[in-house]
Design a protein around this motif. Structure first.
Motif, PDB file in Angstrom:
ATOM      1  N   THR A 150       0.820  -1.214   0.000  1.00  0.00           N
ATOM      2  CA  THR A 150       0.000   0.000   0.000  1.00  0.00           C
ATOM      3  C   THR A 150       0.853   1.263   0.000  1.00  0.00           C
ATOM      4  OG1 THR A 150      -0.110   0.012   2.425  1.00  0.00           O
ATOM      5  CG2 THR A 150      -1.807  -1.238   1.243  1.00  0.00           C
ATOM      6  N   LYS A 151       2.147   1.143   0.329  1.00  0.00           N
ATOM      7  CA  LYS A 151       3.016   2.314   0.395  1.00  0.00           C
ATOM      8  C   LYS A 151       4.042   2.365  -0.739  1.00  0.00           C
ATOM      9  CE  LYS A 151       2.752   2.570   5.457  1.00  0.00           C
ATOM     10  NZ  LYS A 151       3.551   2.571   6.717  1.00  0.00           N
ATOM     11  N   VAL A 152       4.161   1.271  -1.479  1.00  0.00           N
ATOM     12  CA  VAL A 152       5.199   1.197  -2.497  1.00  0.00           C
ATOM     13  C   VAL A 152       5.052   2.288  -3.540  1.00  0.00           C
ATOM     14  CG1 VAL A 152       5.978  -0.184  -4.454  1.00  0.00           C
ATOM     15  CG2 VAL A 152       5.811  -1.219  -2.211  1.00  0.00           C
ATOM     16  N   GLY A 153       3.833   2.586  -3.941  1.00  0.00           N
ATOM     17  CA  GLY A 153       3.607   3.549  -5.014  1.00  0.00           C
ATOM     18  C   GLY A 153       3.614   4.994  -4.598  1.00  0.00           C
ATOM     19  N   ARG A 154       3.888   5.297  -3.348  1.00  0.00           N
ATOM     20  CA  ARG A 154       3.851   6.685  -2.876  1.00  0.00           C
ATOM     21  C   ARG A 154       5.209   7.344  -3.067  1.00  0.00           C
ATOM     22  NH1 ARG A 154       0.653   5.715   2.906  1.00  0.00           N
ATOM     23  NH2 ARG A 154      -1.201   4.694   2.000  1.00  0.00           N
ATOM     24  N   VAL A 155       5.420   7.866  -4.237  1.00  0.00           N
ATOM     25  CA  VAL A 155       6.688   8.543  -4.531  1.00  0.00           C
ATOM     26  C   VAL A 155       6.436   9.988  -4.938  1.00  0.00           C
ATOM     27  CG1 VAL A 155       7.916   6.458  -5.180  1.00  0.00           C
ATOM     28  CG2 VAL A 155       6.590   7.674  -6.900  1.00  0.00           C
ATOM     29  N   GLY A 156       5.380  10.550  -4.490  1.00  0.00           N
ATOM     30  CA  GLY A 156       5.083  11.926  -4.847  1.00  0.00           C
ATOM     31  C   GLY A 156       3.913  11.998  -5.796  1.00  0.00           C
ATOM     32  N   SER A 157       4.105  12.661  -6.911  1.00  0.00           N
ATOM     33  CA  SER A 157       3.028  12.865  -7.869  1.00  0.00           C
ATOM     34  C   SER A 157       2.762  11.595  -8.662  1.00  0.00           C
ATOM     35  CB  SER A 157       3.398  13.995  -8.826  1.00  0.00           C
ATOM     36  OG  SER A 157       4.516  13.614  -9.614  1.00  0.00           O
ATOM     37  N   PRO A 158       1.565  11.479  -9.253  1.00  0.00           N
ATOM     38  CA  PRO A 158       1.269  10.325 -10.127  1.00  0.00           C
ATOM     39  C   PRO A 158       2.239  10.229 -11.304  1.00  0.00           C
ATOM     40  CG  PRO A 158      -0.748  11.484  -9.529  1.00  0.00           C
ATOM     41  CD  PRO A 158       0.380  12.333  -9.046  1.00  0.00           C
ATOM     42  N   GLU A 159       2.740  11.372 -11.796  1.00  0.00           N
ATOM     43  CA  GLU A 159       3.691  11.337 -12.902  1.00  0.00           C
ATOM     44  C   GLU A 159       4.982  10.627 -12.497  1.00  0.00           C
ATOM     45  OE1 GLU A 159       2.094  13.984 -11.859  1.00  0.00           O
ATOM     46  OE2 GLU A 159       0.689  14.351 -13.528  1.00  0.00           O
ATOM     47  N   LEU A 160       5.463  10.915 -11.288  1.00  0.00           N
ATOM     48  CA  LEU A 160       6.656  10.231 -10.815  1.00  0.00           C
ATOM     49  C   LEU A 160       6.385   8.750 -10.576  1.00  0.00           C
ATOM     50  CD1 LEU A 160       8.262  12.772  -8.317  1.00  0.00           C
ATOM     51  CD2 LEU A 160       9.103  12.109 -10.562  1.00  0.00           C
ATOM     52  N   ALA A 161       5.207   8.431 -10.077  1.00  0.00           N
ATOM     53  CA  ALA A 161       4.861   7.031  -9.839  1.00  0.00           C
ATOM     54  C   ALA A 161       4.890   6.239 -11.143  1.00  0.00           C
ATOM     55  CB  ALA A 161       3.491   6.935  -9.180  1.00  0.00           C
ATOM     56  N   ARG A 162       4.399   6.828 -12.220  1.00  0.00           N
ATOM     57  CA  ARG A 162       4.425   6.124 -13.499  1.00  0.00           C
ATOM     58  C   ARG A 162       5.852   5.903 -13.994  1.00  0.00           C
ATOM     59  NH1 ARG A 162      -0.288   9.273 -14.496  1.00  0.00           N
ATOM     60  NH2 ARG A 162       0.974  10.965 -15.364  1.00  0.00           N
ATOM     61  N   LEU A 163       6.746   6.808 -13.651  1.00  0.00           N
ATOM     62  CA  LEU A 163       8.130   6.690 -14.104  1.00  0.00           C
ATOM     63  C   LEU A 163       8.972   5.752 -13.252  1.00  0.00           C
ATOM     64  CD1 LEU A 163       9.018  10.400 -14.983  1.00  0.00           C
ATOM     65  CD2 LEU A 163       8.645   8.530 -16.589  1.00  0.00           C
ATOM     66  N   PHE A 164       8.599   5.615 -11.965  1.00  0.00           N
ATOM     67  CA  PHE A 164       9.485   4.926 -11.032  1.00  0.00           C
ATOM     68  C   PHE A 164       8.892   3.692 -10.375  1.00  0.00           C
ATOM     69  CE2 PHE A 164      11.384   9.092 -11.364  1.00  0.00           C
ATOM     70  CZ  PHE A 164      12.735   8.814 -11.366  1.00  0.00           C
ATOM     71  N   VAL A 165       7.602   3.431 -10.512  1.00  0.00           N
ATOM     72  CA  VAL A 165       6.992   2.273  -9.856  1.00  0.00           C
ATOM     73  C   VAL A 165       6.542   1.296 -10.935  1.00  0.00           C
ATOM     74  CG1 VAL A 165       5.209   1.449  -8.300  1.00  0.00           C
ATOM     75  CG2 VAL A 165       6.253   3.698  -7.924  1.00  0.00           C
ATOM     76  N   PRO A 166       7.167   0.118 -11.034  1.00  0.00           N
ATOM     77  CA  PRO A 166       6.734  -0.860 -12.032  1.00  0.00           C
ATOM     78  C   PRO A 166       5.325  -1.376 -11.733  1.00  0.00           C
ATOM     79  CG  PRO A 166       8.939  -1.369 -11.209  1.00  0.00           C
ATOM     80  CD  PRO A 166       8.371  -0.317 -10.310  1.00  0.00           C
ATOM     81  N   GLU A 167       4.691  -1.845 -12.747  1.00  0.00           N
ATOM     82  CA  GLU A 167       3.354  -2.409 -12.594  1.00  0.00           C
ATOM     83  C   GLU A 167       3.436  -3.693 -11.775  1.00  0.00           C
ATOM     84  OE1 GLU A 167      -0.520  -3.371 -15.465  1.00  0.00           O
ATOM     85  OE2 GLU A 167       1.478  -3.059 -16.308  1.00  0.00           O
ATOM     86  N   HIS A 168       2.463  -3.852 -10.872  1.00  0.00           N
ATOM     87  CA  HIS A 168       2.357  -5.011  -9.973  1.00  0.00           C
ATOM     88  C   HIS A 168       3.490  -5.053  -8.940  1.00  0.00           C
ATOM     89  CE1 HIS A 168      -0.716  -6.325 -12.709  1.00  0.00           C
ATOM     90  NE2 HIS A 168       0.137  -6.553 -13.690  1.00  0.00           N
ATOM     91  N   ALA A 169       4.203  -3.972  -8.744  1.00  0.00           N
ATOM     92  CA  ALA A 169       5.269  -3.959  -7.744  1.00  0.00           C
ATOM     93  C   ALA A 169       4.663  -3.964  -6.349  1.00  0.00           C
ATOM     94  CB  ALA A 169       6.151  -2.734  -7.927  1.00  0.00           C
ATOM     95  N   HIS A 170       5.221  -4.786  -5.475  1.00  0.00           N
ATOM     96  CA  HIS A 170       4.726  -4.865  -4.103  1.00  0.00           C
ATOM     97  C   HIS A 170       5.827  -4.734  -3.058  1.00  0.00           C
ATOM     98  CE1 HIS A 170       6.338  -8.953  -3.496  1.00  0.00           C
ATOM     99  NE2 HIS A 170       5.998  -9.168  -4.764  1.00  0.00           N
TER     100      HIS A 170
END
Length: 804
Positions: free
Chosen positions: A347-367
């Motif tokens: 639930t916290k893995v994708g919290r890297v700031g803005s949604p734009e940064l999340a798309r750049l830095f969080v792979p899909e299905h990353a846990h």
């Protein structure tokens, strides 16, 4: 006994081997089973009515009735064949009647049953070894595995592995059991990974052993499976293999990006599904990274990526892309402090700031992910991030420690690559500053020089080329290769190039010039630190081309021969006997002279070019000649830079392992009408003839304004030759951008310029020559010398003004 006759319709059982008989109170046989017949060979008709004691190999103890003397124990009974059989014998009373029931079984079969039962009880009582008895359909018949045994799911009795394991893991395990059931070949210590949807995020590794169970007739009845938890051993072996692979791969390259790629290749897929390395932009250039704290512009660039499936998603930040501004997150602070950061909460893995940064830095299905700093020698070089997307288990502390250990070692390799990049860049810059202009255009030839520095850890090796203008429109071509690598080789190259240029100004013959350079190298070796003595030697080829005669004289100090591309497209290899490399001493250098047609291309090179073609120098030279001959159209009229590109085709990328220096020279010839030659005897009266001949020739050329100064120069030089050297005396005029006057005599005496005193009657000849010409000098041939003077065609009046 009728029921026993029907046992063949039932599945085979251990009870089928149990012999039974019904006895009366006196011990006579009343009933006899078929199993008893199979055991002793006696039929019911033969034994019924007979005392059971008659079948004993030894009589019963005295005083005891036959029926009561054999209640329990081991005894030997007679077989119908006369042999004896050891059996376990029991006699039991039946309630409500006077008959007795006698039971017998082979002693070895009873021992098997008892030992097997004891072994099964012992195994089922274990809590560190799991046992499963599977039937022919692989359903569990008995097991000691409970949810508390290994901290995972337990297969219920009557169930199958697929009910508690992921399909892929269950399929692998049951395939192994089916193989054992079908072939009877046991499985011993097979590594089996087990994951269960009932405990997501957990993984076990078991050592699986399995044997086929068979009945008395050898028919398979199921599979017995033993499980031993090998998760700790598996992780220790995996970590050891990973450490070994990291030590074997990371650090093998001195390229920053390649070192970063090796790091992610080690981590994926062994520890995660996706990984990347981001380095400070300054590191790519070999500089120290800036100190950054918190978020903002981190001055990072993505250096390497890796994914388990080999594809890098387009939505993520791509390799070589600059990392955008980042918020001040805990992960950034942790990395900047040199700590490994782990996050396993989906639930916290994708919290890297803005949604734009999340798309750049969080792979899909990353846990789950772990990030570690690349920290070496007090410098924060960058970081590595490792993600799990398909692997269900999250990163634990052991994983984080392992990633941190591998990354800390990789950081030293990255820093070594950075420092090498800095030294390599400095050496290349120094080398290129020491080299001449790549392109020259002179009356004798047009030239193009190409230099490719070594890379991949080889270091700069001091290859060089040079084009040196010489008097009388001649030109010297030089190419050399210094032994060793690095800045020491570059410094040695600079000293040798300076020495060759200085000696070239003395207009020495090529073999004599190399002899002087050889002496210099010997002195440099004697002066050098013992640790650097091996980097002083060099090979060198020195050639002098005269556009008036179209003759080229060259000599080699251990250097490979040049190639000549003739105007007709044919390639000629210059054959000569090269002398030893510079620094050996005591051996002569043999010159060779060849005629070059105008428009020929002379190709001089270092061995890095031929070795790139083939490790055998002769084969490499042949391939280079073939490529030179295969120029478009087979003509040598191509632009020299195009010829150079053709010869170096395939060299980059990747960069060569050794420096490559290539010098191409297209020769020219001076028109025959641009020269004039006379020869005079050693008679003072010929000075007048010489002046007259010069005056006539200058008139033909339309250079009447140079007659006065040229007559004075010729008069002084011819007079000196006749007075001090004798005859014959040669006089040659060369007209090009400048007017060149040459006087040749048979003497080797060095002419010297001196200032005459007022009372001296002579000694002013060379002084006048020096004043009337822009430059002058002398050179020595095989016999005699040549004194020359050069006048600019547009500056004769200025030269004469020095005397007024």
């Amino acid at each position: 006994m009728a029921s026993f006759a029907q046992r063949s319709a039932a599945p085979p059982s251990a009870l089928d081997l149990l012999a039974t008989a019904v006895l009366d109170a006196q011990g006579r046989v009343l009933g006899w089973s078929s199993a008893a017949t199979e055991l002793l060979g006696w039929t019911a008709a033969e034994v019924c009515g007979q005392p059971i004691a008659s079948l004993l190999a030894e009589p019963p103890e005295p005083g005891r009735q036959a029926g009561t003397g054999l209640e329990a124990g081991n005894t030997r009974m007679l077989h119908s064949s006369g042999r004896t059989i050891e059996v376990v014998f029991r006699v039991m009373e039946l309630d409500g009647c006077s008959e007795l029931l006698a039971l017998a079984a082979p002693l070895h079969r009873m021992a098997d049953w008892e030992h097997g039962a004891a072994l099964l009880r012992a195994l089922l009582a274990q809590d560190r070894i799991g046992i499963g008895i599977h039937g022919p359909d692989l359903r569990v018949l008995r097991t000691n595995i409970t949810p508390t045994t290994f901290g995972g799911p337990a297969v219920p009795v009557g169930g199958r592995l697929a009910e508690v394991m992921y399909p892929g893991d269950a399929k692998d395990a049951e395939a192994a059991l089916e193989e054992v059931l079908a072939t009877g070949v046991p499985v011993v210590g097979q590594e089996q990974r087990i994951r269960s949807p009932q405990t997501p995020g957990r993984q076990w590794c078991f050592s699986l052993s399995a044997v086929r169970m068979e009945d008395a007739e050898g028919l398979p009845t199921g599979v017995a499976v033993l499980f031993a938890d090998a998760t700790g051993r598996w992780r220790a072996r995996r970590d050891l293999e990973l450490r070994h692979r990291a030590s074997a791969l990371i650090g093998t390259s001195l390229d920053v990006k390649r070192t970063a790629q090796h790091l992610v290749d080690v981590l994926v897929p062994a520890l995660g599904d996706m990984a990347w390395v981001e380095l400070a932009e300054a590191v790519f250039d070999g500089d120290e990274p800036p100190k950054v704290f918190g978020g903002g512009d981190l001055h990072l660039r993505r250096a390497a990526v890796a994914s388990a499936d080999g594809n890098w998603p387009a939505r993520l930040l791509q390799p070589d892309a600059v990392v955008p501004r980042f918020p001040d997150l805990p992960v950034m602070r942790s990395l900047q402090q040199g700590k490994v950061f782990t996050l396993s909460d989906p639930t916290k893995v994708g919290r890297v700031g803005s949604p734009e940064l999340a798309r750049l830095f969080v792979p899909e299905h990353a846990h789950s992910f772990v990030a570690a700093p690349l920290f070496a020698r007090g410098l924060m070089l960058g970081s590595v991030a490792l993600w799990r997307t398909s692997q269900p288990e999250p990163f634990d502390q052991d994983d984080a420690d392992l990633v941190g250990e591998i990354t800390s070692r990789a950081a030293l390799s990255v820093d070594n690559a950075r420092r090498y990049t800095r030294e390599h860049r400095a050496a290349v810059a120094l080398q290129q500053r020491l080299l001449p202009r790549a392109v020259t255009d002179a009356p004798a030839a047009e030239t193009t020089g190409i230099y490719l520095p070594a890379a991949g850890g080889a270091g700069i090796s001091g290859d060089w080329f040079d084009v040196i203008p010489l008097p009388s429109l001649r030109v010297a071509f030089v190419v050399g290769d210094v032994v060793g690598h690095g800045l020491n080789a570059t410094a040695t190259m600079g000293r040798l190039r300076t020495a060759v240029q200085t000696l070239a100004d003395l207009e020495l013959e090529p073999d004599e010039l190399l002899t002087h350079v050889d002496d210099l190298v010997l002195r440099l070796t004697a002066e050098a630190d013992p640790a650097h003595e091996d980097s002083i030697g060099a090979t060198c080829l020195y050639a002098v081309y005269d556009p008036v005669t179209c003759r080229c004289t060259l000599a080699s100090a251990g250097h490979p021969p040049p190639l000549v591309l003739r105007p007709d497209g044919t390639v000629h290899r210059v054959d000569f006997s090269p002398g030893p490399p510079l620094g050996v001493g005591g051996m002569p250098f043999e010159p060779v002279t060849l005629h070059l047609d105008p428009g020929s291309i002379l190709a001089l090179y270092t061995d890095g070019l031929t070795h790139r073609r083939h490790p055998d120098p002769d084969v490499g030279l042949d391939r280079l000649a073939d490529r030179l001959a295969a120029l478009p159209g087979g003509q040598c009229s191509e632009a020299l830079d195009a010829v150079g590109r053709a010869l170096l085709a395939g060299i980059q990328p990747p960069p060569p392992d050794d420096d490559i220096a290539l010098l191409l020279a297209r020769t020219r010839a001076l028109q025959q009408e641009a020269t004039a030659f006379w020869e005079f005897p050693a008679d003072p009266s010929v000075v007048t003839q010489a002046r007259a001949a010069v005056t006539r020739q200058l008139g033909i050329w339309g250079l009447g304004e140079t007659v006065f100064s040229t007559e004075l120069i010729v008069s002084e030089l011819v007079t000196n030759a006749i007075r001090y050297a004798g005859g014959p005396v040669g006089l040659r005029l060369i007209r090009d951008a400048a007017l060149i006057c040459e006087v040749t005599d048979p003497s080797n005496t060095q002419p010297r310029l001196r200032r005459a005193r007022t009372t001296d009657e002579g000694g002013r000849g060379l002084f006048l020559v020096a004043q009337l010409s822009s430059r002058w000098g002398s050179r020595y041939g095989r016999r005699g010398k040549t004194v020359w003077a050069e006048q600019p065609l547009d500056g004769s009046d200025l030269a004469l003004s020095h005397l007024l």
